[in-house]
Motif scaffolding. Structure first.
Motif, PDB file in Angstrom:
ATOM      1  N   ASN A  76      -2.389   8.941   0.952  1.00  0.00           N
ATOM      2  CA  ASN A  76      -0.837   8.763   1.446  1.00  0.00           C
ATOM      3  C   ASN A  76      -1.004   9.039   3.277  1.00  0.00           C
ATOM      4  O   ASN A  76      -0.460   8.530   3.896  1.00  0.00           O
ATOM      5  CB  ASN A  76       0.108   9.662   0.950  1.00  0.00           C
ATOM      6  N   ASN A  77      -1.721  10.106   3.404  1.00  0.00           N
ATOM      7  CA  ASN A  77      -1.770  10.575   4.842  1.00  0.00           C
ATOM      8  C   ASN A  77      -2.537   9.579   5.743  1.00  0.00           C
ATOM      9  O   ASN A  77      -2.061   9.250   6.657  1.00  0.00           O
ATOM     10  CB  ASN A  77      -2.515  11.797   4.897  1.00  0.00           C
ATOM     11  N   LEU A  78      -3.769   8.850   4.973  1.00  0.00           N
ATOM     12  CA  LEU A  78      -4.497   8.053   5.593  1.00  0.00           C
ATOM     13  C   LEU A  78      -3.628   6.708   5.919  1.00  0.00           C
ATOM     14  O   LEU A  78      -3.575   6.103   7.062  1.00  0.00           O
ATOM     15  CB  LEU A  78      -5.617   7.431   4.868  1.00  0.00           C
ATOM     16  N   ASP A  79      -2.613   6.447   4.852  1.00  0.00           N
ATOM     17  CA  ASP A  79      -1.832   5.293   5.185  1.00  0.00           C
ATOM     18  C   ASP A  79      -0.867   5.650   6.360  1.00  0.00           C
ATOM     19  O   ASP A  79      -0.353   4.678   7.032  1.00  0.00           O
ATOM     20  CB  ASP A  79      -1.087   5.182   3.677  1.00  0.00           C
ATOM     21  N   LEU A  80      -0.208   6.763   6.326  1.00  0.00           N
ATOM     22  CA  LEU A  80       0.776   6.935   7.360  1.00  0.00           C
ATOM     23  C   LEU A  80       0.156   6.964   8.655  1.00  0.00           C
ATOM     24  O   LEU A  80       0.734   6.326   9.634  1.00  0.00           O
ATOM     25  CB  LEU A  80       1.338   8.404   6.973  1.00  0.00           C
ATOM     26  N   MET A  81      -1.351   7.483   8.811  1.00  0.00           N
ATOM     27  CA  MET A  81      -1.690   7.584  10.088  1.00  0.00           C
ATOM     28  C   MET A  81      -1.940   6.097  10.433  1.00  0.00           C
ATOM     29  O   MET A  81      -2.195   5.993  11.674  1.00  0.00           O
ATOM     30  CB  MET A  81      -3.092   8.446   9.947  1.00  0.00           C
ATOM     31  N   GLU A  82      -2.513   5.342   9.493  1.00  0.00           N
ATOM     32  CA  GLU A  82      -2.720   4.125   9.956  1.00  0.00           C
ATOM     33  C   GLU A  82      -1.497   3.254  10.297  1.00  0.00           C
ATOM     34  O   GLU A  82      -1.667   2.213  11.257  1.00  0.00           O
ATOM     35  CB  GLU A  82      -3.446   3.299   8.698  1.00  0.00           C
ATOM     36  N   GLN A  83      -0.602   3.499   9.701  1.00  0.00           N
ATOM     37  CA  GLN A  83       0.658   2.763  10.020  1.00  0.00           C
ATOM     38  C   GLN A  83       1.235   3.413  11.358  1.00  0.00           C
ATOM     39  O   GLN A  83       1.697   2.545  12.208  1.00  0.00           O
ATOM     40  CB  GLN A  83       1.826   3.211   8.999  1.00  0.00           C
ATOM     41  N   GLU A  84       0.910   4.469  11.751  1.00  0.00           N
ATOM     42  CA  GLU A  84       1.408   5.083  13.088  1.00  0.00           C
ATOM     43  C   GLU A  84       0.464   4.342  14.086  1.00  0.00           C
ATOM     44  O   GLU A  84       1.107   4.021  15.259  1.00  0.00           O
ATOM     45  CB  GLU A  84       0.904   6.569  13.219  1.00  0.00           C
TER      46      GLU A  84
ATOM     47  N   ALA B 196       5.870  13.520  17.616  1.00  0.00           N
ATOM     48  CA  ALA B 196       6.875  13.573  16.737  1.00  0.00           C
ATOM     49  C   ALA B 196       7.581  12.084  16.514  1.00  0.00           C
ATOM     50  O   ALA B 196       8.092  11.535  15.764  1.00  0.00           O
ATOM     51  CB  ALA B 196       7.911  14.648  17.058  1.00  0.00           C
ATOM     52  N   ILE B 197       7.621  11.543  18.102  1.00  0.00           N
ATOM     53  CA  ILE B 197       8.370  10.310  18.190  1.00  0.00           C
ATOM     54  C   ILE B 197       7.406   9.280  17.435  1.00  0.00           C
ATOM     55  O   ILE B 197       8.010   8.124  17.009  1.00  0.00           O
ATOM     56  CB  ILE B 197       8.627  10.243  19.686  1.00  0.00           C
ATOM     57  N   LYS B 198       6.215   9.349  17.630  1.00  0.00           N
ATOM     58  CA  LYS B 198       5.138   8.362  17.141  1.00  0.00           C
ATOM     59  C   LYS B 198       5.369   8.289  15.620  1.00  0.00           C
ATOM     60  O   LYS B 198       5.598   7.109  15.106  1.00  0.00           O
ATOM     61  CB  LYS B 198       3.834   8.654  17.709  1.00  0.00           C
ATOM     62  N   SER B 199       5.480   9.330  15.233  1.00  0.00           N
ATOM     63  CA  SER B 199       5.602   9.511  13.607  1.00  0.00           C
ATOM     64  C   SER B 199       6.964   9.013  13.198  1.00  0.00           C
ATOM     65  O   SER B 199       7.102   8.373  12.318  1.00  0.00           O
ATOM     66  CB  SER B 199       5.319  11.195  13.180  1.00  0.00           C
ATOM     67  N   LEU B 200       7.969   9.358  13.976  1.00  0.00           N
ATOM     68  CA  LEU B 200       9.340   9.048  13.400  1.00  0.00           C
ATOM     69  C   LEU B 200       9.471   7.666  13.484  1.00  0.00           C
ATOM     70  O   LEU B 200      10.078   7.048  12.578  1.00  0.00           O
ATOM     71  CB  LEU B 200      10.324   9.580  14.531  1.00  0.00           C
ATOM     72  N   LEU B 201       9.133   6.890  14.662  1.00  0.00           N
ATOM     73  CA  LEU B 201       9.149   5.445  14.686  1.00  0.00           C
ATOM     74  C   LEU B 201       8.353   4.681  13.632  1.00  0.00           C
ATOM     75  O   LEU B 201       8.619   3.873  13.127  1.00  0.00           O
ATOM     76  CB  LEU B 201       8.553   5.073  16.179  1.00  0.00           C
ATOM     77  N   SER B 202       7.043   5.145  13.332  1.00  0.00           N
ATOM     78  CA  SER B 202       6.415   4.650  12.311  1.00  0.00           C
ATOM     79  C   SER B 202       7.044   4.663  10.808  1.00  0.00           C
ATOM     80  O   SER B 202       7.117   3.824  10.475  1.00  0.00           O
ATOM     81  CB  SER B 202       4.844   5.482  12.356  1.00  0.00           C
ATOM     82  N   ARG B 203       7.344   5.702  10.726  1.00  0.00           N
ATOM     83  CA  ARG B 203       8.169   5.782   9.570  1.00  0.00           C
ATOM     84  C   ARG B 203       9.278   5.033   9.381  1.00  0.00           C
ATOM     85  O   ARG B 203       9.819   4.497   8.449  1.00  0.00           O
ATOM     86  CB  ARG B 203       8.505   7.276   9.039  1.00  0.00           C
ATOM     87  N   ALA B 204      10.188   4.896  10.653  1.00  0.00           N
ATOM     88  CA  ALA B 204      11.163   4.025  10.528  1.00  0.00           C
ATOM     89  C   ALA B 204      10.998   2.638  10.409  1.00  0.00           C
ATOM     90  O   ALA B 204      11.738   1.887   9.702  1.00  0.00           O
ATOM     91  CB  ALA B 204      12.102   4.363  11.992  1.00  0.00           C
ATOM     92  N   ARG B 205       9.810   2.260  11.123  1.00  0.00           N
ATOM     93  CA  ARG B 205       9.410   0.870  10.986  1.00  0.00           C
ATOM     94  C   ARG B 205       9.087   0.618   9.564  1.00  0.00           C
ATOM     95  O   ARG B 205       9.053  -0.450   8.987  1.00  0.00           O
ATOM     96  CB  ARG B 205       8.529   0.520  12.173  1.00  0.00           C
ATOM     97  N   GLY B 206       8.251   1.619   9.090  1.00  0.00           N
ATOM     98  CA  GLY B 206       7.859   1.330   7.439  1.00  0.00           C
ATOM     99  C   GLY B 206       9.031   1.102   6.815  1.00  0.00           C
ATOM    100  O   GLY B 206       8.995   0.258   5.825  1.00  0.00           O
ATOM    101  N   ASN B 207       9.794   1.970   6.995  1.00  0.00           N
ATOM    102  CA  ASN B 207      11.032   1.726   5.969  1.00  0.00           C
ATOM    103  C   ASN B 207      11.852   0.747   6.290  1.00  0.00           C
ATOM    104  O   ASN B 207      12.234  -0.081   5.312  1.00  0.00           O
ATOM    105  CB  ASN B 207      12.238   3.091   6.577  1.00  0.00           C
ATOM    106  N   LEU B 208      11.937   0.170   7.391  1.00  0.00           N
ATOM    107  CA  LEU B 208      12.728  -1.190   7.861  1.00  0.00           C
ATOM    108  C   LEU B 208      11.991  -2.345   6.966  1.00  0.00           C
ATOM    109  O   LEU B 208      12.490  -3.404   6.602  1.00  0.00           O
ATOM    110  CB  LEU B 208      12.802  -1.429   9.268  1.00  0.00           C
ATOM    111  N   ARG B 209      10.757  -2.271   6.948  1.00  0.00           N
ATOM    112  CA  ARG B 209       9.782  -3.191   6.681  1.00  0.00           C
ATOM    113  C   ARG B 209       9.930  -3.265   4.900  1.00  0.00           C
ATOM    114  O   ARG B 209       9.924  -4.424   4.462  1.00  0.00           O
ATOM    115  CB  ARG B 209       8.189  -3.146   6.764  1.00  0.00           C
TER     116      ARG B 209
END
Lengths: 228, 170
Positions: free
Chosen positions: B9-17, A184-197
């Motif tokens: 979109n999922n692929l994109d998110l997973m890739e970004q993760e 969940a943290i991995k996902s949270l940080l990924s989304r956060a950094r994506g938003n910031l970018r």
């Protein structure tokens, strides 16, 4: 061979702050003062970023230290000291947000509304709208830009970002602090950094203010928090 | 929407993760090597990584608060005052009231134990109680079968033979 699980003695050896806390447990006042000195700025920064108000941030930092002091007699090192401290801080921030919600206080816009800030914000907006020649943002303007970008994150994302960026915590430590799984943290940080970018991309690419942010900056100069 | 990552979109998110975890040093060597290879081959992927990193680096621009000079002192004072107030509050409570929770707990425990004993005693029937009383006789019933009469047993008792047997056993 499987790794040996980390025990209290290990934390005591690895983490000087754990050793200080054990001294606090033995009622050594100087050790407590040292812990306050080491963590006060970091705590205030976290609270200020997550809740907005400097005064409230200092009050909440004191609340965290108070809880730590009260818990000293039952303290057992089961993690790094900072992980324990920021777990308490996360709970305190969560409670503060809830009590703020109960008071129905609504922050209609960004946290700052001082006249100094409003002046520089309007310049930013003009620059963005092409009334002034495009120029590089100065340091305080960049700080405000990043502040606003941070405000686009939700509370959890913001907390995870602050712990990762400024406390250098691993995903495992952040997950323990926030009571979430590592994935969940991995996902949270990924989304956060994506938003910031996404929000900061125009600035990163062209070195000037994102147009959409200009309106937000303008609003932040006009609106204030309102009690309803 | 599928959970297996088929959705773009999922692929994109997973890739970004994966990319963010790579930047955070949270990937193992094998997964890092995959990202390294892709970065070498894919310019767009490189740009994406750079943008993520640059946005992250911009967070350094956030102002770090400087707490007042006396913040440490005032924090320690607040904590000490609060701890003292707690001690005073405890001291204000009469001694017997401080022990009240312990006393109530002990009483409850004893009452529960007594209740349990009573309950199990009531479960034993009169017939079972008789059996319990007769247990010493039942245990030696085979030996008693060879005794011709009760008078013979009494005679043995008068000669103190039972006590000798008892002392032999002990």
């Amino acid at each position: 061979m499987a790794a040996r699980p980390i025990v209290a003695k290990d934390y005591e050896q690895l983490d000087p702050d754990v050793r200080l806390m054990l001294q606090v447990k033995d009622d050594q006042a100087a050790a407590f003062e040292e812990l306050v000195r080491r963590y006060q700025v970091r705590l205030v920064a976290i609270f200020q970023q997550t809740l907005g108000s400097r005064e409230q941030a200092e009050d909440l930092a004191q609340e965290v230290f108070l809880r730590i002091y009260r818990a000293r007699k039952t303290y057992e090192p089961r993690s790094r000291f900072s992980t324990w401290l920021f777990t308490i801080a996360n709970n305190v921030a969560h409670n503060a947000r809830r009590s703020r919600a109960r008071r129905k206080e609504v922050q209609l816009a960004g946290r700052k509304s001082s006249s100094i800030l409003a002046g520089s914000l309007s310049q930013l907006v003009e620059a963005a709208s092409g009334l002034l020649p495009t120029r590089c943002l100065d340091r305080s303007e960049r700080a405000e830009l990043v502040n606003l970008a941070m405000e686009t994150l939700n509370e959890r994302q913001r907390m995870a970002v602050l712990l990762s960026k400024f406390e250098g915590m691993s995903y495992a430590d952040i997950s323990e602090t926030m009571g979430l799984s590592v994935s969940a943290i991995k996902s949270l940080l990924s989304r956060a950094r994506g938003n910031l970018r996404e929000v900061l991309e125009p600035y990163i690419n062209e070195g000037n203010l994102p147009a959409a942010m200009g309106a937000a900056l303008q609003d932040s100069g006009e609106n204030e928090s309102v009690e309803i | 929407m599928t959970d297996n990552g088929d959705n773009p979109n999922n692929l994109d998110l997973m890739e970004q993760e994966e990319l963010v975890a790579y930047l955070d040093g949270e990937l193992d060597a094998a997964r890092s090597a995959i990202i390294d290879r892709r970065l070498a081959e894919d310019p767009e992927y490189r740009v994406r990584l750079q943008q993520l990193q640059q946005a992250w680096d911009l967070l350094d621009e956030l102002p770090r608060p400087r707490t007042a000079e006396d913040f440490t002192r005032s924090t320690v004072e607040v904590v000490v005052a609060s701890a003292n107030a707690e001690v005073d509050r405890l001291a204000a409570i009469p001694r017997w009231r401080r022990w009240l929770p312990t006393l109530m707990g002990t009483t409850l425990l004893l009452a529960a134990a007594a209740g349990g004993f009573l309950f199990s005693w009531l479960q034993v029937t009169a017939e079972d109680r008789q059996l319990l009383r007769d247990l010493p006789v039942i245990e030696k019933l085979n030996q008693y079968r060879y005794v011709p009469s009760v008078e013979f047993l009494r005679m043995l008792q008068q000669q103190d033979l039972f006590s000798l047997e008892a002392s032999d056993e002990s």
